[in-house]
Design an enzyme around this catalytic site. Structure first.
Site, short mmCIF file in Angstrom:
data_model
loop_
_atom_site.label_atom_id
_atom_site.label_comp_id
_atom_site.label_asym_id
_atom_site.label_seq_id
_atom_site.Cartn_x
_atom_site.Cartn_y
_atom_site.Cartn_z
N HIS A 24 -17.51 -2.11 3.61
CA HIS A 24 -16.18 -2.23 4.22
C HIS A 24 -16.21 -3.10 5.47
O HIS A 24 -17.00 -2.88 6.39
CB HIS A 24 -15.64 -0.85 4.59
CG HIS A 24 -14.29 -0.89 5.25
ND1 HIS A 24 -13.13 -1.16 4.56
CD2 HIS A 24 -13.92 -0.70 6.54
CE1 HIS A 24 -12.10 -1.13 5.40
NE2 HIS A 24 -12.56 -0.86 6.60
N TYR A 55 0.88 -1.17 0.00
CA TYR A 55 0.00 0.00 0.00
C TYR A 55 0.91 1.22 0.00
O TYR A 55 1.68 1.43 0.94
CB TYR A 55 -0.92 0.01 1.22
CG TYR A 55 -2.05 -0.98 1.13
CD1 TYR A 55 -3.30 -0.60 0.65
CD2 TYR A 55 -1.87 -2.31 1.52
CE1 TYR A 55 -4.35 -1.50 0.56
CE2 TYR A 55 -2.91 -3.23 1.43
CZ TYR A 55 -4.14 -2.81 0.95
OH TYR A 55 -5.17 -3.71 0.86
#
Length: 610
Positions: free
Chosen positions: A405, A223
């Protein structure tokens, strides 16, 4: 029909040049109904090498998907299909294979040991096999639902696609085991909503938020975070559209990207360009969490409704933006450079409404927990009628997009709208949700929420690989249950979530102690995670916890954008009373199937029909 099966020695002798030549000259050997006139708007690489590329389009009228599979380097065949979580076992497959003399295309399935079997009901229809300058192109179609127990039901949410490369001939389809193949998976939303593109303003401008020539680390998952900023004095604008910018050649490497706006209460943010988990990352970057744009593999451009735009810039808005790029590099490629990002389209001509983003679901708190060794444990969060009655305008709001999520154990997420005690419609649902594939999805139909409505978000978790309870929280090994809904007009209501009342949870710990010889610590200094860690997870304690979450009062968070609750009594609130629930969706069988072949389609070396 019986598929001819030459001897093993004959198959071996045919392997090599003959097989390669045969598969390369496979041009238009199969005749079928022509594909629809529309192009293939959606395209993804299936494998990290980019040798398999899938394109598709969706016909909601026919309830059919047309697939185009490009095989750039064909060896002895290929398999493609779908499964519940991306496993190669118990998968719904279509296979192109050769026995050394002929090639076959057939609908198949794999059993729990990975052995492949021909499906008695051939629902994948091959329309064309054509050699192109790029490779072999297979065009085929399949209905959403087939009512074949061996087939996967294609639904609105995430689909786990699987693939395999056949490197040698097989004398029979039943001789193939997926464990012996080079295989992989790719996640995607196949059933994209058929939403018309709204008119765009004449004064529209663009801004690119891109990674600055990043040297992608040679590891499977990275990331990457990058901080940039808007120009000084950048006035208020509306974002009306955004789209991905993926560096050419990195299509299989860039998994998803998000642009966040930083918190306005900080005048400045330090520059940063590096891995998001780096110890060098400034802690202030954790305050850059307001989503402006999100893209995931397979998604196209995102459009706001004509009457609304997402505001950014101007007074009360931070100039600082954080780009986050997820690189998926399973081959651990070294030396690859990347400048991918997101292109924002914005206008100074403000639209009628500001778009807003509201959080639904569960509060990030350890009082909501999942016992270990669970296959499908459900937690539910509420946005109650009391909150919507107080916080929404009389005309209500209109939800047009949603981003679901959870963290690592989430398997299914659904939000439904209830009115007058009855569930009315689904806002968003993903029965094959994966925490590794999250995107903002346009809704097929705008959902209107009125004052007094209830929004119920339920998440299903699998903790089979956990030894301790998984509690709610911000950590990646903790859990969340959230639906970020995108709506207009924007209101002061930014967060509408709940959690079980902490006092009732303490009653649970005291209650189970009666049956467990005071094994659970209920001492005042013990934290809730510590208390959950001492629970002996027998079936009784699991059932009691699940029941507690189903009837105990809740603590309601009906919060303004300033993180302050709307005025009112929000503790010890009763659960919303639901007297009528929506029925589970029932698969529809194709109205008229036509005559499917009794077995695989055979194509001989000369290009004639088998």
């Amino acid at each position: 029909m019986k598929v001819p099966s030459p001897s093993v020695r004959e198959a071996a002798s045919m392997y090599g040049t003959a097989v390669a030549i045969f598969l390369v000259i496979l041009v238009a050997a199969l005749q079928g109904s022509e594909p629809p006139e529309s192009p293939f708007p959606y395209r993804i690489p299936l494998d990290p090498e980019g040798t398999l590329e899938l394109s598709w389009n969706v016909s909601y009228v026919q309830e059919t998907i047309h697939f185009q599979l490009l095989v750039r380097e064909l060896k002895a065949g290929v398999l493609f299909g779908m499964s519940d979580r991306g496993e190669l076992e118990n998968a719904d497959l279509v296979v192109l294979w050769t026995d050394g003399d002929s090639a076959y295309f057939g609908d198949a399935w794999s059993d729990q040991k990975g052995w492949i079997h021909l499906d008695a009901q051939q629902d994948y229809q091959l329309l064309r096999a054509q050699r192109t300058p790029e490779g072999l192109s297979l065009l085929f179609k399949r209905p959403f639902g087939t009512c074949d127990p061996k087939d996967y039901l294609i639904e609105d949410g995430t689909v786990h696609l699987v693939y395999g490369i056949l490197e040698e001939p097989f004398w029979s389809l039943e001789a193939i085991n997926t464990s012996a193949l080079h295989t992989g998976l790719q996640r995607v939303q196949l059933l994209k909503p058929n939403v018309s593109v709204p008119a765009l303003p004449a004064d529209m401008r663009t801004m690119e938020v891109r990674a600055p020539d990043v040297l992608v680390p040679g590891q499977e998952t990275t990331y990457w975070c990058y901080i940039t900023e808007l120009p000084d004095g950048f006035p208020r604008h509306h974002i009306v559209m955004y789209e991905p910018i993926v560096t050419e050649g990195n299509e299989a490497l860039v998994h998803h990207m998000e642009v966040f706006q930083c918190a306005a209460e900080f005048e400045s943010f330090p520059q940063f360009n590096g891995p998001c988990d780096s110890k060098m990352k400034p802690s202030r970057l954790n305050y850059c969490r307001n989503v402006l744009a999100a893209w995931a593999l397979g998604a196209k451009a995102f459009y706001y409704p004509e009457e609304a735009g997402l505001a950014f810039g101007g007074a009360g808005s931070s100039r600082f933006l954080r780009l986050e790029v997820h690189y998926h590099n399973p081959l651990k490629i070294e030396g690859r450079r990347d400048s991918s990002g997101i292109r924002l389209y914005y206008t100074a001509t403000l639209r009628r409404f500001d778009a807003g983003i509201m959080e639904l679901g569960l509060v990030y708190t350890p009082v909501m927990a999942i016992p270990p060794q669970e296959t499908a444990f459900v937690l539910t969060g509420y946005c109650t009628d009391k909150c919507t009655q107080l916080a929404l305008p009389p005309s209500g709001i209109h939800i047009f997009a949603s981003q679901l999520h959870t963290h690592l154990t989430g398997r299914k997420v659904v939000t439904v709208l209830a009115r007058d005690g009855r569930e009315r419609e689904v806002v968003n649902r993903d029965d094959h949700y994966s925490p590794h594939f999250q995107e903002i999805r346009m809704l097929k139909k705008v959902v209107s929420v009125h004052p007094g409505d209830v929004l119920i978000t339920s998440c299903t978790y699998n903790t089979e690989d956990r030894k301790l309870a998984t509690v709610g929280g911000f950590g990646i090994l903790e859990e969340m249950c959230v639906n970020y809904v995108h709506y207009y007009p924007q209101t002061q209501l930014e967060l509408c979530k709940s959690a079980v009342d902490p006092g009732f949870l303490q009653k649970y710990f005291h209650f189970v102690n009666r049956f467990n010889g005071e094994e659970v610590c209920t001492c005042p200094q013990a934290s809730v995670p510590e208390q959950f860690a001492t629970v002996p997870w027998n079936s009784f304690n699991r059932q009691v916890l699940s029941a507690l979450y189903g009837f105990a009062p809740i603590s309601m968070h009906c919060n303004r954008s300033s993180a302050v609750r709307f005025q009112g009594d929000w503790n010890l609130q009763p659960l919303p009373e639901i007297i009528s629930k929506l029925e589970e969706p029932t698969p529809r069988c194709p109205a008229s199937r036509g005559r499917s072949p009794a077995g695989p389609t055979v194509v001989d070396i000369g290009g004639g029909k088998g």
